[in-house]
Design an enzyme around this catalytic site. Structure first.
Site, PDB file in Angstrom:
ATOM      1  N   LYS A   1       0.897  -1.192   0.000  1.00  0.00           N
ATOM      2  CA  LYS A   1       0.110  -0.026   0.018  1.00  0.00           C
ATOM      3  C   LYS A   1       0.910   1.323  -0.132  1.00  0.00           C
ATOM      4  CE  LYS A   1      -4.561  -1.065   2.011  1.00  0.00           C
ATOM      5  NZ  LYS A   1      -5.227  -0.660   3.155  1.00  0.00           N
TER       6      LYS A   1
ATOM      7  N   ASP B   1     -10.240   3.567   1.379  1.00  0.00           N
ATOM      8  CA  ASP B   1     -10.601   3.127   2.906  1.00  0.00           C
ATOM      9  C   ASP B   1     -11.178   4.126   3.753  1.00  0.00           C
ATOM     10  OD1 ASP B   1      -9.219   0.435   2.629  1.00  0.00           O
ATOM     11  OD2 ASP B   1      -7.199   1.235   3.470  1.00  0.00           O
TER      12      ASP B   1
ATOM     13  N   GLY C   1      -2.020   3.447  13.390  1.00  0.00           N
ATOM     14  CA  GLY C   1      -1.312   2.820  12.130  1.00  0.00           C
ATOM     15  C   GLY C   1      -2.018   3.368  11.091  1.00  0.00           C
TER      16      GLY C   1
ATOM     17  N   ALA D   1      -4.608   2.205   9.085  1.00  0.00           N
ATOM     18  CA  ALA D   1      -6.260   2.084   9.421  1.00  0.00           C
ATOM     19  C   ALA D   1      -6.575   3.631   9.854  1.00  0.00           C
ATOM     20  CB  ALA D   1      -6.908   0.785   9.698  1.00  0.00           C
TER      21      ALA D   1
HETATM   22  P1  NAP Z   1      -0.702  -0.961  11.200  1.00  0.00           P
HETATM   23  O1  NAP Z   1      -0.320   0.022  10.316  1.00  0.00           O
HETATM   24  O2  NAP Z   1       0.206  -2.053  11.590  1.00  0.00           O
HETATM   25  O3  NAP Z   1      -1.317  -0.079  12.687  1.00  0.00           O
HETATM   26  C1  NAP Z   1      -1.804  -0.975  13.915  1.00  0.00           C
HETATM   27  C2  NAP Z   1      -1.799  -0.057  15.224  1.00  0.00           C
HETATM   28  O4  NAP Z   1      -2.285  -0.870  16.122  1.00  0.00           O
HETATM   29  C3  NAP Z   1      -0.642   0.633  15.180  1.00  0.00           C
HETATM   30  O5  NAP Z   1      -1.040   1.854  16.193  1.00  0.00           O
HETATM   31  C4  NAP Z   1      -0.055  -0.309  16.308  1.00  0.00           C
HETATM   32  O6  NAP Z   1       0.712   0.231  17.231  1.00  0.00           O
HETATM   33  C5  NAP Z   1      -1.401  -0.874  17.336  1.00  0.00           C
HETATM   34  N1  NAP Z   1      -0.822  -2.158  17.615  1.00  0.00           N
HETATM   35  C6  NAP Z   1      -0.794  -3.368  17.120  1.00  0.00           C
HETATM   36  N2  NAP Z   1      -0.666  -4.354  17.968  1.00  0.00           N
HETATM   37  C7  NAP Z   1      -0.848  -4.064  19.138  1.00  0.00           C
HETATM   38  C8  NAP Z   1      -0.786  -4.593  20.524  1.00  0.00           C
HETATM   39  N3  NAP Z   1      -0.577  -5.759  20.521  1.00  0.00           N
HETATM   40  N4  NAP Z   1      -0.988  -3.596  21.489  1.00  0.00           N
HETATM   41  C9  NAP Z   1      -1.457  -2.335  21.332  1.00  0.00           C
HETATM   42  N5  NAP Z   1      -1.281  -1.846  19.899  1.00  0.00           N
HETATM   43  C10 NAP Z   1      -1.074  -2.433  18.935  1.00  0.00           C
HETATM   44  O7  NAP Z   1      -2.005  -1.951  10.788  1.00  0.00           O
HETATM   45  P2  NAP Z   1      -3.371  -1.485  10.124  1.00  0.00           P
HETATM   46  O8  NAP Z   1      -3.210  -1.631   8.612  1.00  0.00           O
HETATM   47  O9  NAP Z   1      -3.859   0.024  10.669  1.00  0.00           O
HETATM   48  O10 NAP Z   1      -4.326  -2.389  10.587  1.00  0.00           O
HETATM   49  C11 NAP Z   1      -4.991  -2.291  11.861  1.00  0.00           C
HETATM   50  C12 NAP Z   1      -6.393  -3.321  11.945  1.00  0.00           C
HETATM   51  O11 NAP Z   1      -7.161  -2.689  11.045  1.00  0.00           O
HETATM   52  C13 NAP Z   1      -6.235  -4.691  11.256  1.00  0.00           C
HETATM   53  O12 NAP Z   1      -6.994  -5.528  12.158  1.00  0.00           O
HETATM   54  C14 NAP Z   1      -6.569  -4.699   9.973  1.00  0.00           C
HETATM   55  O13 NAP Z   1      -7.336  -5.883   9.665  1.00  0.00           O
HETATM   56  C15 NAP Z   1      -7.733  -3.583  10.121  1.00  0.00           C
HETATM   57  N6  NAP Z   1      -8.169  -3.078   8.792  1.00  0.00           N
HETATM   58  C16 NAP Z   1      -9.568  -3.236   8.520  1.00  0.00           C
HETATM   59  C17 NAP Z   1     -10.131  -2.462   7.335  1.00  0.00           C
HETATM   60  C18 NAP Z   1     -11.265  -2.794   6.770  1.00  0.00           C
HETATM   61  O14 NAP Z   1     -11.300  -2.619   5.603  1.00  0.00           O
HETATM   62  N7  NAP Z   1     -12.401  -3.140   7.538  1.00  0.00           N
HETATM   63  C19 NAP Z   1      -8.887  -1.709   6.484  1.00  0.00           C
HETATM   64  C20 NAP Z   1      -7.665  -1.545   7.137  1.00  0.00           C
HETATM   65  C21 NAP Z   1      -7.385  -2.028   8.103  1.00  0.00           C
HETATM   66  P3  NAP Z   1       2.480   0.080  16.946  1.00  0.00           P
HETATM   67  O15 NAP Z   1       2.654   1.203  16.196  1.00  0.00           O
HETATM   68  O16 NAP Z   1       3.011   0.623  18.494  1.00  0.00           O
HETATM   69  O17 NAP Z   1       2.905  -1.170  16.716  1.00  0.00           O
END
Ligand code: NAP
Length: 289
Positions: free
Chosen positions: A73, A109, A135, A137
């Site tokens: 992405k 998104d 992150g 999302a």
């Molecule tokens: P990302 O860029 O990796 O960001 C994840 C965020 O969550 C970061 O702030 C990260 O903190 C935090 N995090 C991760 N693991 C954690 C933990 N164990 N404890 C506390 N904070 C934690 O991921 P993303 O792309 O944003 O995706 C996040 C979620 O959204 C996923 O479940 C994904 O499947 C979902 N999503 C859904 C859609 C949809 O269309 N429904 C679209 C996009 C994403 P750090 O920076 O400190 O690691």
């Protein structure tokens, strides 16, 4: 009804790695067929080191467009001719349109995220939102909420430096601040919040017993609780919110809505049946798990 693809069928698809889990072919082909559009949408595994050749290949193969998912992405941006303002600010592209030999990048998104409120007829004007996580999302969620004119946003995350970076990137769009989600001051924001959104993967299958550290008992009783996760259908976060009587929304809306917004760009039409896409997604999820 069986589908006959011909020499005139136009091609769409999604690139990512791994990609076998993608439900985009199900939701896109369901609506393409219902609209009787002569397009086929397929999932294509593309490894990180093959992104450039894959993009050139899709252009050479005369694809009309494609979706982009993890891990491409951000890296896709350097191979595009233009990216729109939203994708540029969010810092990621999930949709590419190929037109007149040029590649245009978008991020749909945020439109997907907002589609849930449109479906439920909830107004976001001047509300106070608390967003958990900072992150990719979260960036799309923040862009969407600021674009429609929410009153204030607080980004609460375990990594406050990352949350502050997000705030710095978006502060021109509206009233937004960052905080450490372990800090007691979050409770004050929770009490005043009209919307609470989880954008972290905490609670996503198979780690279904996890949830972000928020005390739902102090959340304002009228607040809407939204989790962008869609597996499971109801995360622990949403189950907990329902115990306190909150209206809850899950990530199915966001996934179907981003697909609908992408399709509109490819086929150039105003209306796509998001409900049909969400139902197709929901049924596919039930069959899968
Ligand atoms: P990302 O860029 O990796 O960001 C994840 C965020 O969550 C970061 O702030 C990260 O903190 C935090 N995090 C991760 N693991 C954690 C933990 N164990 N404890 C506390 N904070 C934690 O991921 P993303 O792309 O944003 O995706 C996040 C979620 O959204 C996923 O479940 C994904 O499947 C979902 N999503 C859904 C859609 C949809 O269309 N429904 C679209 C996009 C994403 P750090 O920076 O400190 O690691």
């Amino acid at each position: 009804m069986s589908i006959i693809y011909t020499g005139k069928t136009k091609n769409l698809g999604v690139i990512g790695y791994p990609i076998h889990h993608s439900l985009s072919p199900v939701i896109q082909n369901t609506v393409l067929q219902s609209m009787e559009l002569d397009y086929a949408y397929i999932a294509m595994p593309v490894k990180e080191n093959e992104l450039e050749s894959a993009v050139k290949g899709l252009k050479a193969l005369n694809f009309s467009g494609f979706n982009v998912t993890i891990p491409h992405k951000i890296n896709i941006i350097k191979y595009l001719d233009e990216i729109d303002g939203a994708a540029s600010l969010i810092g990621a592209v999930n949709t590419v349109l190929i037109k007149n030999d040029r590649l245009y990048g978008y991020n749909t998104d945020y439109e997907g995220f907002l589609s849930a409120f449109q479906a439920k007829k909830f107004s976001l004007k001047n509300i106070n939102g608390l967003i958990l996580g900072a992150g990719g999302a979260a960036r799309a969620v923040v862009y969407g909420l600021l674009k429609v004119g929410v009153g204030s946003l607080c980004i609460a995350a375990r990594n406050v430096v990352k949350a502050q970076k997000l705030v710095d990137d978006f502060k021109k769009m509206g009233n937004i601040k960052a905080c450490d989600w372990a800090d007691v001051s979050v409770n004050e924001i929770l009490q005043k919040a009209d919307l609470l959104v989880n954008t972290t993967p905490l609670g996503m299958y198979p780690n279904v017993d996890k949830m972000p550290p928020v005390d739902m008992s102090i959340l304002s009783s009228k607040a809407i609780v939204y989790d962008v996760i869609y597996t499971p259908e109801k995360t622990k976060f949403l189950i907990e919110a329902e115990k306190y009587g909150h209206v809850v929304l899950n990530g199915e809306y966001m996934l179907a809505g981003q697909g609908a917004a992408a399709l509109k760009k490819w086929i150039g039409c105003k209306d796509v049946d998001i409900d049909l896409m969400r139902i197709a997604l929901h049924e596919a999820l039930i069959k899968k798990i």
